[in-house]
Design an enzyme around this catalytic site. Sequence first.
Site, mmCIF file in Angstrom:
data_model
loop_
_atom_site.group_PDB
_atom_site.id
_atom_site.type_symbol
_atom_site.label_atom_id
_atom_site.label_comp_id
_atom_site.label_asym_id
_atom_site.label_seq_id
_atom_site.Cartn_x
_atom_site.Cartn_y
_atom_site.Cartn_z
ATOM 1 N N HIS A 127 50.468 45.327 40.290
ATOM 2 C CA HIS A 127 51.473 44.266 40.189
ATOM 3 C C HIS A 127 52.873 44.856 40.010
ATOM 4 C CE1 HIS A 127 48.424 41.295 40.362
ATOM 5 N NE2 HIS A 127 47.914 41.532 39.167
ATOM 6 N N ASN A 149 45.713 31.168 39.310
ATOM 7 C CA ASN A 149 45.680 32.542 38.782
ATOM 8 C C ASN A 149 45.436 32.608 37.264
ATOM 9 O OD1 ASN A 149 48.101 33.752 41.227
ATOM 10 N ND2 ASN A 149 45.877 33.990 41.222
ATOM 11 N N ASP A 199 49.942 39.363 48.626
ATOM 12 C CA ASP A 199 48.568 39.579 48.157
ATOM 13 C C ASP A 199 48.151 41.048 48.315
ATOM 14 O OD1 ASP A 199 46.158 38.834 47.069
ATOM 15 O OD2 ASP A 199 45.339 38.029 48.938
HETATM 16 C C1 IPE Z 1 47.441 33.885 46.179
HETATM 17 O O1 IPE Z 1 46.677 35.029 46.056
HETATM 18 C C2 IPE Z 1 48.421 33.771 45.056
HETATM 19 C C3 IPE Z 1 49.501 34.756 45.026
HETATM 20 C C4 IPE Z 1 49.735 35.682 45.911
HETATM 21 C C5 IPE Z 1 50.378 34.657 43.890
HETATM 22 P P1 IPE Z 1 45.252 35.034 45.345
HETATM 23 O O2 IPE Z 1 44.784 36.435 45.382
HETATM 24 O O3 IPE Z 1 45.349 34.377 44.017
HETATM 25 O O4 IPE Z 1 44.390 34.104 46.299
HETATM 26 P P2 IPE Z 1 42.816 34.072 46.546
HETATM 27 O O5 IPE Z 1 42.166 33.996 45.199
HETATM 28 O O6 IPE Z 1 42.459 35.338 47.257
HETATM 29 O O7 IPE Z 1 42.596 32.864 47.391
HETATM 30 C C1 IPE Z 2 48.584 39.195 44.440
HETATM 31 O O1 IPE Z 2 47.742 40.285 44.329
HETATM 32 C C2 IPE Z 2 49.385 38.953 43.192
HETATM 33 C C3 IPE Z 2 48.926 37.812 42.381
HETATM 34 C C4 IPE Z 2 48.031 36.934 42.724
HETATM 35 C C5 IPE Z 2 49.556 37.643 41.073
HETATM 36 P P1 IPE Z 2 46.267 40.144 43.781
HETATM 37 O O2 IPE Z 2 46.289 40.379 42.304
HETATM 38 O O3 IPE Z 2 45.654 38.865 44.189
HETATM 39 O O4 IPE Z 2 45.559 41.362 44.493
HETATM 40 P P2 IPE Z 2 44.077 41.391 45.071
HETATM 41 O O5 IPE Z 2 43.958 40.251 46.034
HETATM 42 O O6 IPE Z 2 43.141 41.250 43.917
HETATM 43 O O7 IPE Z 2 43.974 42.713 45.733
HETATM 44 MG MG MG Z 3 44.579 38.320 45.830
#
Ligand code: IPE
Ligand code: IPE
Ligand code: MG
Length: 238
Positions: free
Chosen positions: A33, A64, A16
Amino acid sequence: MTENKASPDHVAIIMDGNGRWAQMRNRPRLVGHHAGAKRVREILRASVELDIKYLTIFAFSTENWKRTQTEVAGLMKLFKRYIRRESQNLFQEGVRVRFIGDRVRLEPALVDLMDGLELLTADNDRVHLTIALNYGGRDEVARAARRLAHDVEMGKLNPRDVCDETFPRYLDTHVLPDPDLVIRTSGEARISNFLLWQSAYAEYEFIETLWPDFTAEIFAEVVGRYAVRDRRYGAVLA
Ligand code: IPE
Ligand code: IPE
Ligand code: MG
């Protein structure tokens, strides 16, 4: 039972913080990403060095899809590119790759690449990389229940035999051991629907570092802390 071997057998990571990493640099989220995807190889190599046999990474959750169309499309494109570019390396490094999650909603071109990579690496055994893509713990349990109900309907399974040993055979992870250690980067202390059934007795580590900054050194430090934890599984220490 309470003594840990030096390294966990199975580490699962909620990768994350890619979006915030990019935002801090005034760049589009997808740049984060891409930076995050680059980290995977380093952490995979470190896993081999740390004697970790199974590494499972959360790449895309069933939730997502709520993100903008641009971000979702960019991620799907990144997954395809990643598989195309990394397949040979993964194969040559002895990595066995598996995907967990629901493939039904994924585009056929991506599913073909996923199937191809699983097939290519099917005989590898050095380290097992599992990529959770369109994965949600609740969705996985619901799909497992559906398959189990089907087996009951077909007379292949007696409802009296459904228990906490038979049920996980229907999960996407049925060939994997449960994770010993679950790491989440970026400071959020929640599991966001990751490996709900499997992590019942996992140790958790919530790390402040954003995923694109998560180095092999930080990983080794976190894994090192695991060795001194007491895993009691509900029992009393002798
Ligand atoms: C969890 O992260 C999913 C992945 C790392 C793929 P998210 O960023 O989607 O989770 P929330 O929304 O903070 O709970
Ligand atoms: C995790 O990083 C990757 C995916 C969920 C695909 P995020 O995209 O959730 O990054 P933040 O949490 O917004 O910083
Ligand atoms: Mg996230």
